[in-house]
Design a protein around this motif. Structure first.
Motif, PDB file in Angstrom:
ATOM      1  N   THR A  46       0.635   7.349   8.187  1.00 48.48           N
ATOM      2  CA  THR A  46       0.730   7.679   6.755  1.00 48.48           C
ATOM      3  C   THR A  46      -0.652   8.019   6.179  1.00 48.48           C
ATOM      4  O   THR A  46      -0.764   8.852   5.289  1.00 48.48           O
ATOM      5  N   GLY A  47      -1.696   7.391   6.708  1.00 47.60           N
ATOM      6  CA  GLY A  47      -3.058   7.715   6.256  1.00 47.60           C
ATOM      7  C   GLY A  47      -3.356   9.190   6.542  1.00 47.60           C
ATOM      8  O   GLY A  47      -3.841   9.919   5.664  1.00 47.60           O
ATOM      9  N   LEU A  50      -1.277  11.469   4.260  1.00 45.30           N
ATOM     10  CA  LEU A  50      -1.803  11.510   2.891  1.00 45.30           C
ATOM     11  C   LEU A  50      -3.095  12.332   2.807  1.00 45.30           C
ATOM     12  O   LEU A  50      -3.269  13.120   1.881  1.00 45.30           O
ATOM     13  N   ARG A  51      -3.974  12.135   3.788  1.00 46.54           N
ATOM     14  CA  ARG A  51      -5.240  12.888   3.759  1.00 46.54           C
ATOM     15  C   ARG A  51      -4.963  14.400   3.844  1.00 46.54           C
ATOM     16  O   ARG A  51      -5.574  15.195   3.138  1.00 46.54           O
ATOM     17  N   TYR A  67      -5.617   6.537  -5.885  1.00 47.87           N
ATOM     18  CA  TYR A  67      -5.446   5.223  -5.241  1.00 47.87           C
ATOM     19  C   TYR A  67      -6.290   5.148  -3.969  1.00 47.87           C
ATOM     20  O   TYR A  67      -6.947   4.161  -3.696  1.00 47.87           O
ATOM     21  N   MET A  68      -6.209   6.234  -3.184  1.00 50.32           N
ATOM     22  CA  MET A  68      -6.932   6.254  -1.906  1.00 50.32           C
ATOM     23  C   MET A  68      -8.434   6.124  -2.140  1.00 50.32           C
ATOM     24  O   MET A  68      -9.117   5.425  -1.415  1.00 50.32           O
ATOM     25  N   GLU A  72      -7.051   1.460  -2.782  1.00 52.78           N
ATOM     26  CA  GLU A  72      -5.843   0.695  -3.153  1.00 52.78           C
ATOM     27  C   GLU A  72      -4.616   1.294  -2.493  1.00 52.78           C
ATOM     28  O   GLU A  72      -4.648   2.411  -1.993  1.00 52.78           O
ATOM     29  N   LEU A  73      -3.508   0.526  -2.566  1.00 54.15           N
ATOM     30  CA  LEU A  73      -2.276   1.024  -1.972  1.00 54.15           C
ATOM     31  C   LEU A  73      -1.639   2.074  -2.877  1.00 54.15           C
ATOM     32  O   LEU A  73      -1.594   1.917  -4.093  1.00 54.15           O
ATOM     33  N   VAL A  74      -1.160   3.137  -2.260  1.00 51.87           N
ATOM     34  CA  VAL A  74      -0.412   4.175  -2.960  1.00 51.87           C
ATOM     35  C   VAL A  74       0.959   3.583  -3.317  1.00 51.87           C
ATOM     36  O   VAL A  74       1.511   2.804  -2.529  1.00 51.87           O
ATOM     37  N   MET A  79       5.276   6.491  -0.947  1.00 54.98           N
ATOM     38  CA  MET A  79       5.261   6.227   0.500  1.00 54.98           C
ATOM     39  C   MET A  79       6.650   6.394   1.114  1.00 54.98           C
ATOM     40  O   MET A  79       6.801   6.956   2.194  1.00 54.98           O
ATOM     41  N   GLY A 100       0.444   2.505   9.961  1.00 53.84           N
ATOM     42  CA  GLY A 100      -0.005   2.476   8.553  1.00 53.84           C
ATOM     43  C   GLY A 100       1.155   2.289   7.582  1.00 53.84           C
ATOM     44  O   GLY A 100       0.949   2.179   6.380  1.00 53.84           O
ATOM     45  N   PHE A 101       2.354   2.267   8.092  1.00 51.34           N
ATOM     46  CA  PHE A 101       3.553   2.048   7.277  1.00 51.34           C
ATOM     47  C   PHE A 101       4.550   1.223   8.075  1.00 51.34           C
ATOM     48  O   PHE A 101       4.751   1.522   9.248  1.00 51.34           O
ATOM     49  N   ARG A 103       3.264  -1.244   4.775  1.00 50.26           N
ATOM     50  CA  ARG A 103       2.082  -2.068   4.503  1.00 50.26           C
ATOM     51  C   ARG A 103       2.458  -3.279   3.642  1.00 50.26           C
ATOM     52  O   ARG A 103       1.673  -4.204   3.502  1.00 50.26           O
ATOM     53  N   GLN A 107       8.073  -2.235   1.116  1.00 50.67           N
ATOM     54  CA  GLN A 107       8.148  -1.019   1.954  1.00 50.67           C
ATOM     55  C   GLN A 107       8.983  -1.286   3.205  1.00 50.67           C
ATOM     56  O   GLN A 107       9.779  -0.448   3.634  1.00 50.67           O
TER      57      GLN A 107
HETATM   58  P1  AMP Z   1      -5.235   4.422   6.539  1.00 51.50           P
HETATM   59  O1  AMP Z   1      -5.790   5.667   7.177  1.00 51.50           O
HETATM   60  O2  AMP Z   1      -3.973   3.925   7.190  1.00 51.50           O
HETATM   61  O3  AMP Z   1      -6.269   3.338   6.386  1.00 51.50           O
HETATM   62  O4  AMP Z   1      -4.807   4.833   5.037  1.00 51.50           O
HETATM   63  C1  AMP Z   1      -5.737   5.374   4.127  1.00 51.50           C
HETATM   64  C2  AMP Z   1      -5.275   5.121   2.707  1.00 51.50           C
HETATM   65  O5  AMP Z   1      -3.990   5.733   2.471  1.00 51.50           O
HETATM   66  C3  AMP Z   1      -5.041   3.655   2.357  1.00 51.50           C
HETATM   67  O6  AMP Z   1      -6.248   3.028   1.955  1.00 51.50           O
HETATM   68  C4  AMP Z   1      -4.046   3.755   1.204  1.00 51.50           C
HETATM   69  O7  AMP Z   1      -4.688   4.135   0.007  1.00 51.50           O
HETATM   70  C5  AMP Z   1      -3.169   4.918   1.650  1.00 51.50           C
HETATM   71  N1  AMP Z   1      -1.999   4.460   2.439  1.00 51.50           N
HETATM   72  C6  AMP Z   1      -1.724   4.745   3.748  1.00 51.50           C
HETATM   73  N2  AMP Z   1      -0.560   4.178   4.115  1.00 51.50           N
HETATM   74  C7  AMP Z   1      -0.093   3.503   3.037  1.00 51.50           C
HETATM   75  C8  AMP Z   1       1.060   2.688   2.774  1.00 51.50           C
HETATM   76  N3  AMP Z   1       1.969   2.436   3.740  1.00 51.50           N
HETATM   77  N4  AMP Z   1       1.198   2.166   1.533  1.00 51.50           N
HETATM   78  C9  AMP Z   1       0.313   2.418   0.555  1.00 51.50           C
HETATM   79  N5  AMP Z   1      -0.797   3.147   0.741  1.00 51.50           N
HETATM   80  C10 AMP Z   1      -1.018   3.701   1.958  1.00 51.50           C
END
Ligand code: AMP
Length: 231
Positions: A46-47, A50-51, A67-68, A72-74, A79, A100-101, A103, A107
């Motif tokens: 999921t990271g 999102l990126r 949020y990112m 913080e959490l999205v 998600m 990453g999901f 979290r 969820q």
């Molecule tokens: P990661 O690469 O998994 O560390 O994710 C990077 C950022 O994306 C996190 O710091 C959150 O802001 C967001 N993110 C990724 N996965 C989730 C999730 N399951 N729930 C909420 N935010 C998420």
């Protein structure tokens, strides 16, 4: 039990497996994901999603970006939408690795519901456990080449000449979030986030703890052995 392909078509005997990967930064998730991809698992990070959405200016990226940036959490709704899209994208999701999901427990509950609607369920939740001090040594020693992006470690994969890339001669640098103080903060945030989730999956008898202190290759091998047994 009947198996269904991602598009809902009945496929007899298809090997179905949804695996969730939990583990703090530095616990070897990257290597485990790579090995499972090589085994035919579709990797859903999921990271990464999102990126990519932020970079492409897609709506979910615009919603998630602030949020990112704050670490913080999205919101869960965003998600869940992303995970729904992943399961209806037409990609082969018969064997997939969720990274990453979920979290949070909400969820996880929504995921369970969504999978039940598809006639599916989570096969295993793999938790890579590693003491904080070992994670700090791993992460704080990481160095990256500014020119070609090659990865090194001052202790485990040292370059031939200090701070110089073996391959292209570029300068090696340390990521800002790989400094000790930031690392301890990231690990603290991770532990607080996942504590409840780990307990939730443990209660459901889905959690498998893997010793993340070993080399990344050994950790990946242990995960594959556990998943082979789960089939
Ligand atoms: P990661 O690469 O998994 O560390 O994710 C990077 C950022 O994306 C996190 O710091 C959150 O802001 C967001 N993110 C990724 N996965 C989730 C999730 N399951 N729930 C909420 N935010 C998420």
């Amino acid at each position: 039990m009947m198996d269904f392909s991602p598009r809902g078509v009945y496929v007899a005997g298809v090997n179905q497996s949804i695996v969730i990967l939990l583990g703090p930064p530095g616990s070897g998730k990257g290597t485990v994901s790579e090995r499972l991809r090589a085994e035919g698992y579709t990797h859903v990070s999921t990271g990464d999603i999102l990126r990519a959405a932020v970079k492409a200016g897609r709506p979910e990226g615009l919603e998630a970006e602030s949020y990112m940036k704050r670490g913080e959490l999205v919101p869960d709704e965003v998600m869940i939408r992303i995970i729904r899209q992943a399961f209806s994208s037409g990609k082969d999701m018969s064997r997939c690795l969720l990274d990453g999901f979920p979290r949070t427990v909400p969820q996880a509950e929504r995921l369970e519901q969504m999978l039940a609607d598809l006639g599916r369920s989570v096969a295993r939740v793999v938790f890579l456990e590693c003491p904080e001090d070992a994670l700090v040594v791993r992460l704080s020693g990481r160095r990256i080449c500014r020119q070609c992006g090659a990865g090194y470690h001052v202790q485990f994969i040292p370059p031939r000449k200090a701070d110089v890339c073996d391959t292209c001669g570029g300068e090696l640098y340390q990521r800002a979030d790989d400094r000790e103080e930031t690392i301890r903060n990231r690990l603290g945030v991770y532990n607080r986030q996942t504590e409840c989730l780990v307990a939730w999956y443990e209660k459901k008898a889905l959690l498998v703890r893997i010793d993340g202190r070993n080399t990344p290759d050994r950790v990946a091998g242990d995960v594959l052995a556990v998943l082979a047994k789960a089939r």
